[in-house]
Design a protein around this motif. Structure first.
Motif, mmCIF file in Angstrom:
data_model
loop_
_atom_site.group_PDB
_atom_site.id
_atom_site.type_symbol
_atom_site.label_atom_id
_atom_site.label_comp_id
_atom_site.label_asym_id
_atom_site.label_seq_id
_atom_site.Cartn_x
_atom_site.Cartn_y
_atom_site.Cartn_z
ATOM 1 N N VAL A 248 0.842 -1.082 -0.083
ATOM 2 C CA VAL A 248 0.147 0.108 0.030
ATOM 3 C C VAL A 248 0.868 1.364 0.056
ATOM 4 C CG1 VAL A 248 -1.582 1.507 1.579
ATOM 5 C CG2 VAL A 248 -1.995 -0.994 0.794
ATOM 6 N N ARG A 249 1.904 1.313 0.857
ATOM 7 C CA ARG A 249 2.814 2.309 0.841
ATOM 8 C C ARG A 249 3.462 2.667 -0.766
ATOM 9 N NH1 ARG A 249 6.310 2.337 6.636
ATOM 10 N NH2 ARG A 249 4.658 2.832 8.031
ATOM 11 N N ALA A 250 3.885 1.626 -1.061
ATOM 12 C CA ALA A 250 4.462 1.827 -2.694
ATOM 13 C C ALA A 250 3.516 2.353 -3.594
ATOM 14 C CB ALA A 250 5.034 0.576 -3.081
ATOM 15 N N MET A 251 2.191 2.014 -3.410
ATOM 16 C CA MET A 251 1.213 2.089 -4.450
ATOM 17 C C MET A 251 0.362 3.464 -4.160
ATOM 18 S SD MET A 251 -0.870 -1.331 -4.652
ATOM 19 C CE MET A 251 0.151 -3.027 -5.397
ATOM 20 N N LEU A 252 0.575 4.037 -2.883
ATOM 21 C CA LEU A 252 0.258 5.185 -2.478
ATOM 22 C C LEU A 252 1.141 6.299 -3.241
ATOM 23 C CD1 LEU A 252 -0.730 5.180 1.182
ATOM 24 C CD2 LEU A 252 -2.460 5.495 -0.846
ATOM 25 N N ALA A 253 2.246 6.006 -3.315
ATOM 26 C CA ALA A 253 3.213 6.862 -4.115
ATOM 27 C C ALA A 253 3.187 6.610 -5.672
ATOM 28 C CB ALA A 253 4.762 6.346 -3.446
ATOM 29 N N SER A 254 2.841 5.618 -6.245
ATOM 30 C CA SER A 254 2.872 5.560 -7.508
ATOM 31 C C SER A 254 1.350 5.667 -8.196
ATOM 32 C CB SER A 254 3.547 3.934 -7.966
ATOM 33 O OG SER A 254 2.372 3.047 -7.294
ATOM 34 N N GLY A 255 0.370 5.571 -7.424
ATOM 35 C CA GLY A 255 -0.726 6.090 -8.059
ATOM 36 C C GLY A 255 -1.776 5.043 -8.223
ATOM 37 N N GLY A 256 -1.450 3.733 -7.276
ATOM 38 C CA GLY A 256 -2.520 2.736 -7.208
ATOM 39 C C GLY A 256 -2.098 1.568 -7.559
ATOM 40 N N GLY A 257 -2.818 0.490 -7.730
ATOM 41 C CA GLY A 257 -2.446 -0.998 -8.109
ATOM 42 C C GLY A 257 -3.416 -1.917 -7.713
ATOM 43 N N SER A 258 -2.998 -3.188 -7.730
ATOM 44 C CA SER A 258 -3.680 -4.058 -7.269
ATOM 45 C C SER A 258 -3.254 -5.359 -6.252
ATOM 46 C CB SER A 258 -4.291 -5.046 -8.638
ATOM 47 O OG SER A 258 -4.884 -6.282 -8.209
ATOM 48 N N ILE A 259 -3.685 -5.627 -5.350
ATOM 49 C CA ILE A 259 -3.264 -6.386 -4.276
ATOM 50 C C ILE A 259 -4.355 -7.719 -4.173
ATOM 51 C CG2 ILE A 259 -2.654 -6.612 -2.002
ATOM 52 C CD1 ILE A 259 -2.325 -3.650 -1.616
ATOM 53 N N ILE A 260 -3.737 -8.845 -4.269
ATOM 54 C CA ILE A 260 -4.361 -9.939 -4.178
ATOM 55 C C ILE A 260 -3.903 -11.069 -2.978
ATOM 56 C CG2 ILE A 260 -4.991 -11.991 -5.456
ATOM 57 C CD1 ILE A 260 -4.229 -10.537 -7.952
ATOM 58 N N LEU A 261 -4.693 -11.656 -1.922
ATOM 59 C CA LEU A 261 -4.346 -12.334 -1.256
ATOM 60 C C LEU A 261 -4.867 -13.758 -1.323
ATOM 61 C CD1 LEU A 261 -4.548 -9.070 0.250
ATOM 62 C CD2 LEU A 261 -4.867 -10.119 2.217
#
Length: 256
Positions: free
Chosen positions: A131-144
């Motif tokens: 989440v920290r990385a995606m907040l900096a880059s503009g979003g993304g998808s996380i799958i658990l």
């Protein structure tokens, strides 16, 4: 086969089993793939195989113990420095301590703690830094990666494992709701009985296998290919409106 072109995907527990299958499918769909695993040699072997098939620069080996926050933080920092910051993260790594996990009256605290440290805390740390990385880059998808045992009482011989998987399902919904407006989608895939080398080596009794398969409405065990297809969907733009969901890939087993 280019649904994930231009994406970089981090898959934990990716040196074997479902994790390796997912990472391989992602690479074949056009993604650059980070093979993250505690087993450095196995991760390197997986990267070499993908590089031989799809070309150099397809995969990156990352040695990471997800149960340690300094290790997870250092892993993401290494990827950022190397130009491999992920916009897709599959938090797949986990343990199921066969022969040790048990019904709660017989459960050793050390087994509980080890399972929680890896499955629940390790997943939380993977997601936190994703989440920290995606907040900096503009979003993304996380799958658990979840489990039917986190939905039903069927895994009562595996108190630690089942409880941590239930926690992962809750974590999925909580993080999805918290970061949807930031362009971060969070979903879980729940594989049912899936034939991997580990599962078949542990459960090689034909009668036991037949009993399990007999409870699956589709009449067969799952394969890693069944799981990887759903994960490709969730990582792609086809799932742009999907977040906070639990996708059951169990042949209908938990529908009964």
């Amino acid at each position: 086969m280019s649904r994930l072109a231009s994406r970089t995907a981090l898959v934990t527990g990716a040196a074997s089993g479902i994790g390796l299958a997912v990472a391989t499918r992602f690479a074949r769909e056009g993604a650059r793939v980070v093979i993250a695993d505690r087993d450095a040699d196995a991760a390197r072997t997986a990267v070499d195989r993908l590089s031989a098939e799809l070309g150099e620069g397809t995969a990156y080996a990352l040695t990471m113990d997800i149960s340690s926050e300094p290790a997870v933080e250092a892993g993401y920092a290494e990827l950022a420095e190397a130009g491999w910051t992920p916009d897709v993260v599959v938090a797949n790594a986990g343990v199921q301590l066969f022969g040790q996990d048990a019904k709660i009256a017989d459960l050793d605290l050390a087994v509980w703690q080890r399972t929680v440290d890896v499955n629940l805390t390790g997943t939380m740390l993977t997601v936190k830094h994703a989440v920290r990385a995606m907040l900096a880059s503009g979003g993304g998808s996380i799958i658990l990666t979840g489990s039917p045992t986190g939905l039903t009482g069927e895994g009562n011989d595996f108190t630690s494992y089942s409880t941590t998987k239930a926690g992962i399902h809750g974590l999925t919904r909580t993080v999805a709701a918290a970061y949807a407006k930031d362009g971060i989608r969070v979903n879980a895939v729940i594989p049912g009985y899936t034939e991997t080398p580990l599962v078949t080596s542990i459960s090689d009794d034909p009668e036991e296998r037949a009993a399990i398969v007999g409870r699956i409405p589709l009449g067969r065990p799952g394969t890693p290919a069944d799981v990887e297809g759903v994960m490709v969907f969730l990582a792609s733009d086809d799932a742009a409106f999907a977040t906070g969901a639990l996708f059951r890939v169990d042949g209908g087993m938990t529908s009964l």
